[in-house]
Design an enzyme around this catalytic site. Structure first.
Site, mmCIF file in Angstrom:
data_model
loop_
_atom_site.group_PDB
_atom_site.id
_atom_site.type_symbol
_atom_site.label_atom_id
_atom_site.label_comp_id
_atom_site.label_asym_id
_atom_site.label_seq_id
_atom_site.Cartn_x
_atom_site.Cartn_y
_atom_site.Cartn_z
ATOM 1 N N TYR A 62 0.821 -1.214 0.000
ATOM 2 C CA TYR A 62 0.000 0.000 0.000
ATOM 3 C C TYR A 62 0.857 1.267 0.000
ATOM 4 O O TYR A 62 0.419 2.305 -0.465
ATOM 5 C CB TYR A 62 -0.905 0.034 1.237
ATOM 6 C CG TYR A 62 -2.261 -0.594 1.064
ATOM 7 C CD1 TYR A 62 -2.394 -1.902 0.616
ATOM 8 C CD2 TYR A 62 -3.416 0.117 1.375
ATOM 9 C CE1 TYR A 62 -3.641 -2.489 0.480
ATOM 10 C CE2 TYR A 62 -4.664 -0.456 1.245
ATOM 11 C CZ TYR A 62 -4.782 -1.749 0.796
ATOM 12 O OH TYR A 62 -6.012 -2.319 0.667
ATOM 13 N N LYS A 92 3.021 -15.329 1.935
ATOM 14 C CA LYS A 92 3.152 -16.022 0.655
ATOM 15 C C LYS A 92 4.640 -16.299 0.486
ATOM 16 O O LYS A 92 5.291 -15.861 -0.474
ATOM 17 C CB LYS A 92 2.576 -15.148 -0.474
ATOM 18 C CG LYS A 92 2.445 -15.848 -1.807
ATOM 19 C CD LYS A 92 1.305 -16.854 -1.887
ATOM 20 C CE LYS A 92 1.365 -17.609 -3.198
ATOM 21 N NZ LYS A 92 0.406 -18.722 -3.280
ATOM 22 N N ASP A 123 -3.309 -18.016 0.168
ATOM 23 C CA ASP A 123 -4.361 -18.681 -0.615
ATOM 24 C C ASP A 123 -5.024 -19.771 0.211
ATOM 25 O O ASP A 123 -6.250 -19.900 0.248
ATOM 26 C CB ASP A 123 -3.806 -19.214 -1.958
ATOM 27 C CG ASP A 123 -2.535 -20.034 -1.813
ATOM 28 O OD1 ASP A 123 -1.922 -20.047 -0.720
ATOM 29 O OD2 ASP A 123 -2.129 -20.665 -2.815
ATOM 30 N N ASP A 132 -6.337 -6.868 4.170
ATOM 31 C CA ASP A 132 -7.491 -6.202 3.549
ATOM 32 C C ASP A 132 -8.444 -7.262 3.003
ATOM 33 O O ASP A 132 -9.651 -7.224 3.241
ATOM 34 C CB ASP A 132 -6.996 -5.282 2.427
ATOM 35 C CG ASP A 132 -8.138 -4.589 1.704
ATOM 36 O OD1 ASP A 132 -9.052 -4.094 2.394
ATOM 37 O OD2 ASP A 132 -8.123 -4.551 0.459
ATOM 38 N N ASP A 151 -12.201 -8.962 4.888
ATOM 39 C CA ASP A 151 -13.530 -8.941 4.257
ATOM 40 C C ASP A 151 -14.118 -10.343 4.235
ATOM 41 O O ASP A 151 -15.308 -10.546 4.485
ATOM 42 C CB ASP A 151 -13.449 -8.411 2.817
ATOM 43 C CG ASP A 151 -13.720 -6.916 2.727
ATOM 44 O OD1 ASP A 151 -13.425 -6.202 3.719
ATOM 45 O OD2 ASP A 151 -14.219 -6.461 1.688
HETATM 46 C C1 IPM Z 1 -10.333 -1.101 4.237
HETATM 47 C C2 IPM Z 1 -10.628 -0.467 2.896
HETATM 48 C C3 IPM Z 1 -9.494 0.481 2.563
HETATM 49 C C4 IPM Z 1 -8.242 -0.348 2.418
HETATM 50 C C5 IPM Z 1 -9.736 1.361 1.342
HETATM 51 C C6 IPM Z 1 -11.016 2.145 1.435
HETATM 52 C C7 IPM Z 1 -8.566 2.285 1.101
HETATM 53 O O1 IPM Z 1 -10.825 -1.438 1.936
HETATM 54 O O2 IPM Z 1 -10.188 -0.356 5.219
HETATM 55 O O3 IPM Z 1 -10.265 -2.324 4.296
HETATM 56 O O4 IPM Z 1 -7.982 -0.913 1.347
HETATM 57 O O5 IPM Z 1 -7.509 -0.454 3.390
HETATM 58 MG MG MG Z 2 -10.916 -3.416 2.704
#
Ligand code: IPM
Ligand code: MG
Length: 357
Positions: free
Chosen positions: A140, A191, A224, A248, A252
């Site tokens: 990032y 990885k 993975d 990230d 999710d």
């Molecule tokens: C998160 C989001 C952010 C990230 C974006 C909005 C920059 O997806 O906080 O997980 O990728 O970190």
């Molecule tokens: Mg995110």
């Protein structure tokens, strides 16, 4: 001593959900929680108002704050802007400027919502995972980065994955400190079979745990496989620690195991214990302005703020208890609605939590 809280509603549903979380803070302030709240601009809202997603004034207030409560940033409206001024840069800038390297993303299944998961109840019931994501390094932020034109005229995009040893050490320690208060199991995700950077990650993680946290049971997993295992048998995990980008993605995935990304808060901490607190979900532009967003993730983020930055664990417990109560009472925003429950909007949900408090 009065604690300072900076409230950053941001974009999309941000202002709606943050308003409900502020009601919770107001309620606690009325009972003696010694806080002072300021509000600032961030993300697309800031870009529209002053031409930058992270105004200097916001950054100054953020540096002074004990805790920052952020709604969400981003939306279709700003997608065609240059990447340097997109709403997301506001969030990334706050993380970087404040050194918020340790991102705690719990994935906890509220028992009342077991049916909301797309996985079978026996796979997810009782689920309680903590993902610790490195937040200020890795691909990032790595340099060089950009889009360049090659000699043959073709364009090439490039980013750099970098981690220095101290960055790996501190995030692994952060994860270990949390694991010590939980099941003392840590899974480090990398990885290492392909990327040298994460080969080093694995080596350093092993060293830190062996030398400093001998009680912790450490395992390593390729990313993975980790994605697969999260869906296959998530209860094998206690605490997971991983890089910025892997975290990230995996967070999710873990959030969705609970069926309700609208229920999960997060904390981003720096070495001083200063923290930014935000729901895991995004700005949800598709439902913004309709008053139907779920404010519980933001309210639960306030609980995390009380616990990690304001030293008020009893109040944090009370908020979590109040959320539990409204779920027991059958109140549901549309995203978690099911048969026989009572559908409420964002504001009514916030009011119900305040009443339960
Ligand atoms: C998160 C989001 C952010 C990230 C974006 C909005 C920059 O997806 O906080 O997980 O990728 O970190
Ligand atoms: Mg995110």
């Amino acid at each position: 001593m009065t604690k300072r809280i900076l409230v950053l509603p941001g974009d999309g549903i941000g202002p709606e959900i943050v308003a409900e979380a502020v009601k919770v803070l107001d309620k606690l302030a009325g009972e003696g929680l010694d806080i002072e709240m300021d509000e600032g601009l961030v993300g697309g809202a800031a870009y529209d108002a002053v031409g930058t997603p992270l105004p200097e004034a916001t950054l100054d207030m953020a540096r002074e704050a004990d805790g920052i409560l952020l709604g969400a940033v981003g939306g279709h409206k700003w997608e065609s802007l240059d990447i340097a001024v997109r709403p997301e840069k506001g969030l990334l800038g706050l993380r970087a400027e404040l050194g918020l390297f340790s991102n705690l993303r719990p994935a906890v299944l509220a028992p009342q919502l077991a049916d909301a998961s797309s996985l079978k109840p026996e796979i997810v019931s009782g689920l309680d995972i903590m993902i610790v994501r490195e937040l200020t390094g890795g691909i990032y932020f790595g340099q060089p980065r950009g889009i360049r034109t090659l000699e043959n005229g073709e364009r090439q995009g490039f980013n750099t994955l970098v981690y220095a040893e101290h960055e790996i050490e501190r995030i692994v320690r952060s994860a270990c400190d949390i694991a010590m208060k939980r099941g003392k199991k840590l899974c480090s995700v990398d990885k290492a079979n392909v990327l040298e950077c994460t080969e080093l990650w694995r080596e350093v993680a092993t060293r830190v745990v062996e030398q400093e946290y001998p009680e912790i049971e450490l395992s390593h997993m390729y990313v993975d496989n980790a994605a697969m295992q999260l869906v296959k048998w998530p209860k094998q995990f206690d605490v997971m620690v991983t890089t910025n980008m892997f975290g990230d993605i995996l967070s999710d995935c873990a959030a969705m195991l609970t069926g309700s990304i609208g229920m999960l808060g997060s904390a981003s901490l720096n070495e001083k214990g200063q923290g930014m607190y935000e729901p895991i979900h995004g700005s949800a532009p598709d439902i913004a302005g309709q008053g139907i967003a779920n404010p519980l993730a933001t309210i639960l983020s306030v609980a995390m703020m009380l616990r990690y930055s304001l030293d008020q664990p009893a109040m944090a417990d009370r908020i979590e208890g109040a959320v539990n109560k409204v779920l027991d009472d059958g109140l549901r925003t549309p995203d978690i609605m099911s048969d026989g429950m009572t559908e409420v909007n964002c504001e009514a949900m916030g009011d119900a939590v305040v009443a339960a408090l």
